[in-house]
Design a protein around this motif. Structure first.
Motif, PDB file in Angstrom:
ATOM      1  N   HIS B 525      -7.712  -2.292  -9.122  1.00 41.47           N
ATOM      2  CA  HIS B 525      -6.292  -3.602  -8.522  1.00 41.47           C
ATOM      3  C   HIS B 525      -4.904  -3.701  -9.049  1.00 41.47           C
ATOM      4  O   HIS B 525      -3.927  -4.012  -8.677  1.00 41.47           O
ATOM      5  CB  HIS B 525      -7.066  -4.722  -8.732  1.00 41.47           C
ATOM      6  CG  HIS B 525      -8.061  -5.692  -7.432  1.00 41.47           C
ATOM      7  ND1 HIS B 525      -9.413  -5.013  -7.668  1.00 41.47           N
ATOM      8  CD2 HIS B 525      -7.472  -6.035  -6.278  1.00 41.47           C
ATOM      9  CE1 HIS B 525      -9.345  -5.802  -6.582  1.00 41.47           C
ATOM     10  NE2 HIS B 525      -9.156  -6.332  -5.819  1.00 41.47           N
ATOM     11  N   VAL B 526      -4.982  -3.327 -10.249  1.00 41.11           N
ATOM     12  CA  VAL B 526      -3.420  -3.469 -11.276  1.00 41.11           C
ATOM     13  C   VAL B 526      -3.154  -2.266 -11.545  1.00 41.11           C
ATOM     14  O   VAL B 526      -1.686  -2.005 -11.121  1.00 41.11           O
ATOM     15  CB  VAL B 526      -3.822  -3.914 -13.093  1.00 41.11           C
ATOM     16  CG1 VAL B 526      -4.428  -5.346 -12.656  1.00 41.11           C
ATOM     17  CG2 VAL B 526      -4.775  -2.818 -14.162  1.00 41.11           C
ATOM     18  N   GLU B 527      -3.902  -1.139 -11.440  1.00 43.95           N
ATOM     19  CA  GLU B 527      -3.170   0.046 -11.163  1.00 43.95           C
ATOM     20  C   GLU B 527      -3.253   0.995 -10.153  1.00 43.95           C
ATOM     21  O   GLU B 527      -1.812   1.509  -9.400  1.00 43.95           O
ATOM     22  CB  GLU B 527      -4.116   0.802 -12.412  1.00 43.95           C
ATOM     23  CG  GLU B 527      -3.621   0.417 -14.134  1.00 43.95           C
ATOM     24  CD  GLU B 527      -4.831   1.809 -15.099  1.00 43.95           C
ATOM     25  OE1 GLU B 527      -5.535   2.750 -14.104  1.00 43.95           O
ATOM     26  OE2 GLU B 527      -3.728   2.047 -15.771  1.00 43.95           O
ATOM     27  N   GLY B 528      -3.524   1.406  -9.507  1.00 43.39           N
ATOM     28  CA  GLY B 528      -3.460   1.565  -8.049  1.00 43.39           C
ATOM     29  C   GLY B 528      -3.191   0.424  -6.839  1.00 43.39           C
ATOM     30  O   GLY B 528      -2.972   0.574  -6.203  1.00 43.39           O
ATOM     31  N   HIS B 529      -3.395  -0.119  -7.457  1.00 37.18           N
ATOM     32  CA  HIS B 529      -2.979  -1.318  -5.497  1.00 37.18           C
ATOM     33  C   HIS B 529      -3.832  -1.172  -4.800  1.00 37.18           C
ATOM     34  O   HIS B 529      -3.346  -1.400  -3.716  1.00 37.18           O
ATOM     35  CB  HIS B 529      -1.135  -1.549  -5.695  1.00 37.18           C
ATOM     36  CG  HIS B 529      -0.553  -1.624  -7.140  1.00 37.18           C
ATOM     37  ND1 HIS B 529      -0.622  -3.284  -7.176  1.00 37.18           N
ATOM     38  CD2 HIS B 529       0.045  -0.832  -7.901  1.00 37.18           C
ATOM     39  CE1 HIS B 529       0.672  -2.945  -8.646  1.00 37.18           C
ATOM     40  NE2 HIS B 529       0.701  -1.476  -8.269  1.00 37.18           N
ATOM     41  N   LYS B 530      -5.287  -1.452  -5.542  1.00 39.87           N
ATOM     42  CA  LYS B 530      -6.129  -0.782  -4.151  1.00 39.87           C
ATOM     43  C   LYS B 530      -7.324  -2.148  -3.976  1.00 39.87           C
ATOM     44  O   LYS B 530      -7.475  -2.578  -5.425  1.00 39.87           O
ATOM     45  CB  LYS B 530      -6.461   0.176  -4.619  1.00 39.87           C
ATOM     46  CG  LYS B 530      -5.899   1.511  -3.238  1.00 39.87           C
ATOM     47  CD  LYS B 530      -6.776   2.264  -2.826  1.00 39.87           C
ATOM     48  CE  LYS B 530      -6.005   2.958  -1.394  1.00 39.87           C
ATOM     49  NZ  LYS B 530      -4.230   3.056  -2.435  1.00 39.87           N
ATOM     50  N   CYS B 531      -8.083  -2.391  -3.139  1.00 40.37           N
ATOM     51  CA  CYS B 531      -8.715  -3.247  -3.511  1.00 40.37           C
ATOM     52  C   CYS B 531     -10.135  -2.605  -2.708  1.00 40.37           C
ATOM     53  O   CYS B 531     -10.079  -2.071  -1.107  1.00 40.37           O
ATOM     54  CB  CYS B 531      -8.646  -4.485  -2.585  1.00 40.37           C
ATOM     55  SG  CYS B 531     -10.508  -5.831  -2.711  1.00 40.37           S
ATOM     56  N   ARG B 532     -10.907  -2.364  -3.351  1.00 38.89           N
ATOM     57  CA  ARG B 532     -12.430  -1.009  -2.681  1.00 38.89           C
ATOM     58  C   ARG B 532     -13.052  -1.570  -1.228  1.00 38.89           C
ATOM     59  O   ARG B 532     -13.109  -1.387  -0.483  1.00 38.89           O
ATOM     60  CB  ARG B 532     -12.486   0.204  -3.534  1.00 38.89           C
ATOM     61  CG  ARG B 532     -13.990  -1.466  -4.776  1.00 38.89           C
ATOM     62  CD  ARG B 532     -15.095  -0.513  -5.033  1.00 38.89           C
ATOM     63  NE  ARG B 532     -14.601   0.141  -5.953  1.00 38.89           N
ATOM     64  CZ  ARG B 532     -15.307   0.827  -6.853  1.00 38.89           C
ATOM     65  NH1 ARG B 532     -16.578   0.741  -6.659  1.00 38.89           N
ATOM     66  NH2 ARG B 532     -15.023   0.953  -8.129  1.00 38.89           N
TER      67      ARG B 532
END
Ligand code: FMN
Ligand code: SF4
Ligand code: SF4
Ligand code: SF4
Lengths: 131, 597
Positions: B525-532
């Motif tokens: 969430h913080v590094e890749g700005h992703k929510c799997r």
């Protein structure tokens, strides 16, 4: 309602009331009881299975035999209607054919209470009974 | 007296009542009457069967036929087919999710096979509004035996030997609590039953009260004898109208029989029980807050010690126990402390009731021996994950607990092992999560709840938990940094150490346990700005796949914020800074040219 004033009172009332839910208690542990299934498909009913069913439930109760009596559909022995299957605790199922009230009485007295075999047993292929 | 050949048990718990079990009872009775079977078949409204997912349930005895999802209109067929002709109604039978076969008999359902019912023994078996049915199942026999032959000290000892621990969350040894209250000197003492049940999704206590109220009343009287109290109070939330109604009926019936009231069984022992209503604040389930609320003051916790067993309701020694804790008591006396202690594990005895919820096939109420593994509960009793998805986590202990993962599946369920694994037993809520659940959002969901429910009395909880919630919000928006994660952890520990009551002390648990077990998701969430899991909207992007786009303009014409541009028959593009992620474009595109990343 009368007051219950002692533990003995409560025990007595409990024993009386227990009769009323006996059917539920027994259903909970059928392995430990005599289990009887009455074939009640249309042909079975026509040949008097209902009377046999009611007779069994009432008489077993009167004669103090702990038993679970259930109806089931066609047992696959239509030539021998009405048929009933009896499982004594720890024993293999036995199927009786052409059971009327008189025969049912004999089955209770001789087979269920006395453990002797009576006339009318038909070769069991009980795999077909349940489905 | 008529000798019934059939009993038809109809679930009358809150869940099944909502789906018209009352009408089913009426219609069954009508059909039975019309077919002249009134002396052969008896319809009984019972408490919850636990198999709520497939309710309303009708169980026909003695053959244990288990009909699911019954509607009032099915009543006729059940009577005509099953009772009159002796044939089961196939289409209403439970279908095994694995074998796809009809299961006729509740004894063969995976759902019931691993269960042992002590606290729920009468739920779904007796009519809870009829004391006679309870008596036929031994109600008040234990009380009679205790009053006839045991000193208060001996009574406490039985509970101690049983190893019973509190089912309300903390797991404090019940016998020890009784003994402490017994030894406190006072002219008046009180027995309090905590029926506040505030965990979201929990309904264990409600089901016990609705299905077997006499078990709780009897246990409270036994407790009264053991500690020297003549008054019992049940603190129950006003949102439980059915449980309240059945408790009132049960108290009236027990008073009429003289099983509660003055000089019970001629022993000279008096015991009365009253109901007190709570407004449904979570914090009022905490015992000191609960006591203050009963006294008419604000439902705020106070510092312990003094513990209620020394100084509780109106300043008098008060023994507070949970509903389920009490429900075990009569059985312990009837079957013996040794019998009880033989079930479960070394340090957790007996059984525990759980409310299974979330992404699981068999949502419902279950009771399993302590030491059963999470895998058995989720995959055998619970029937596995819905829609064939992958298991991700199971949340136990409600807002005070934590999330356990794949690696904990073989952990036996016990007070201590759950704490070691980073969660807790709690009161028995169990929420199962699958691959579509985002663990950061799960933590945020629980914080939503605790922030809302904090009484505001002390600042670590009032302010601290709000800060935790804000940080989680930042992370789910993709605006968090490594520093946010650091702060989140540090502040969580501060709140745990400095809050006044259990609510604040445990509120950060969902955060800490998800950070422990799902650290990589926080990082993503913080590094890749992703929510799997694809559940944090701000982290999703709708993009157009150039190879598939034919330039039909359908997406652009339908976008509510006009952020898609492109000429006819040319590649289209989405302006990510304006997109509100409504998903309309993806729905409208007939060429599978839009995807979420
Ligand atoms: C915030 C908070 C909420 C609680 N809610 C409940 C509740 O709803 N029901 C309950 O029985 N115990 C609840 N408890 C635990 C009670 O304080 C108390 O420990 C319990 O009622 C004791 O009974 P037991 O020993 O039988 O578990 C809560 C505790 C806290 C800190
Ligand atoms: S920890 Fe929270 S709920 Fe408990 S007293 Fe403090 S503010 Fe109130
Ligand atoms: S998701 Fe909604 S706002 Fe975003 S581009 Fe598609 S239609 Fe427009
Ligand atoms: S709807 Fe699909 S194919 Fe049509 S322009 Fe939009 S992305 Fe391209």
């Amino acid at each position: 309602m009368a007051k219950i004033t002692s533990l003995n009172d409560l025990r007595k009332i409990k024993d009386e009331l227990q009769q009323k839910i006996r059917l539920r208690e027994n259903a909970d542990s059928p392995e430990a009881m005599v289990q009887i299934r009455v074939g009640m498909a249309t042909s079975g009913i026509a040949s008097g299975a209902k009377e046999v069913f009611i007779f069994l439930v009432d008489e077993l109760e009167k004669r103090n035999v702990d038993a679970v009596v259930t109806q089931t559909g066609d047992m696959g022995y239509s030539y021998a209607e009405p048929t009933i299957e009896v499982i004594l605790p720890g024993k293999d199922p036995v199927v009786f054919g052409w059971v009327d009230v008189e025969k049912a009485d004999e089955i209770i007295e001789k087979y269920i209470r006395g453990g002797e075999l009576v006339e009318g047993i038909i070769p069991a292929n009980y795999n077909t009974i349940d489905d | 007296m008529a000798n019934y050949k059939y009993h038809l048990l109809v679930c009358g718990g809150t869940g099944c009542k909502a789906s018209e079990s009352d009408r089913i009872v009426n219609m069954l009775n009508n059909e039975i009457r019309e077919n002249g079977l009134s002396s052969d078949a008896k319809v009984v409204t019972t408490g919850c069967f636990g198999f709520c997912e497939k309710g309303p349930i009708v169980k026909v005895l003695p053959d244990n036929t288990f009909y699911t999802r019954v509607t009032p209109e099915d009543s006729k067929e059940i009577v005509m087919e099953h009772l009159v002709k002796g044939r089961r109604v196939e289409r209403l039978l439970y279908v095994d999710p694995e074998t796809k076969k009809h299961i006729t008999d509740s004894k063969h359902m995976g759902f019931y096979q691993k269960q042992i019912r002590i606290a729920l023994r009468n739920c779904g078996f007796i009519d809870p509004e009829n004391i006679d049915e309870a008596i036929s199942r031994d109600a008040y026999i234990a009380l009679g035996n205790v009053l006839a032959g045991m000193t208060p000290e001996e009574t406490c000892n039985v509970v101690k030997e049983s190893g019973l621990r509190g089912r309300g969350g903390g797991g404090f040894p019940t016998g020890l609590k009784w003994e402490i209250t017994r030894k406190s000197q006072a002219d008046q003492k009180y027995v309090v039953c905590n029926a506040d049940e505030g965990d979201p999704g929990a309904f264990m206590d409600r089901s016990i009260l609705e299905g077997d109220p006499h078990a709780v009343l009897e246990a409270m009287a036994i407790c009264g004898w053991a500690i020297g109290a003549t008054k019992g109070l049940i603190y129950i939330r006003a949102e439980y109208p059915l449980a309240i109604k059945r408790l009132k009926i049960a108290i009236d019936q027990a008073m009429e029989y003289g099983l509660l009231g003055k000089d019970i069984f001629g022993s000279g022992f008096d015991f009365e029980i009253e109901l007190r209503y709570g407004a449904g604040a979570f914090v009022c389930g905490e015992e000191t807050a609960l006591i203050h609320s009963m006294e008419g003051s604000r439902g705020e916790p106070t510092f312990k010690p003094p513990f209620p067993s020394v100084e509780g309701y109106l300043g008098k020694p008060t023994n507070v126990n949970n509903v389920e804790t009490f429900a075990n008591i009569p059985v312990i006396f009837n079957k013996g402390a040794k019998w009880f202690a033989s079930i479960g594990t070394e340090r957790s005895k007996g059984t525990k009731v759980f409310a299974l919820a979330g992404k699981i096939n068999n949502v419902g109420l279950i009771e399993v021996p302590m030491g059963t593994t999470l895998r058995e509960v989720i995959f055998e009793i619970g029937g596995g994950i819905k829609d064939g998805k992958a298991f991700k986590a199971v949340q136990t202990g409600g807002p005070s607990g934590g999330c356990l993962t794949q690696k904990h599946l073989d952990t036996p369920i016990e007070y201590d092992t759950l704490i070691e694994a980073g969660s807790m037993m709690g009161s028995g809520g169990m929420i199962v999560m699958d691959e579509d659940d985002c663990m950061v959002s799960v933590a945020k969901y629980y914080l939503d709840f605790t922030v809302e429910e904090s009484c505001g009395k002390c600042s670590p909880c009032r302010i601290g938990n709000k800060r935790l919630h804000e940080m989680l919000e930042t992370i789910t928006k993709g605006e968090g940094t490594m520093e946010t994660l650091d702060k989140l952890k540090t502040l969580s520990h501060v709140i745990k150490d400095t809050s006044l009551c259990g609510l604040g002390q445990t509120a950060p648990n969902p955060v800490l346990s998800t950070m422990d077990n799902f650290w990589e998701e926080y990082l993503e969430h913080v590094e890749g700005h992703k929510c799997r899991a694809g559940s944090c909207k701000s982290l999703m992007q709708y993009i157009i796949i150039p190879e598939n786009c034919v330039g039909c303009t359908a997406c652009a014409r339908n976008c509510p914020v006009n952020c898609i541009s492109g000429e006819r028959k040319q590649l289209h593009v989405i302006d990510q800074t304006v997109c509100i992620k409504c998903g309309t474009c993806m729905e409208k595109c007939k060429f599978n040219a839009i995807e979420i990343v």
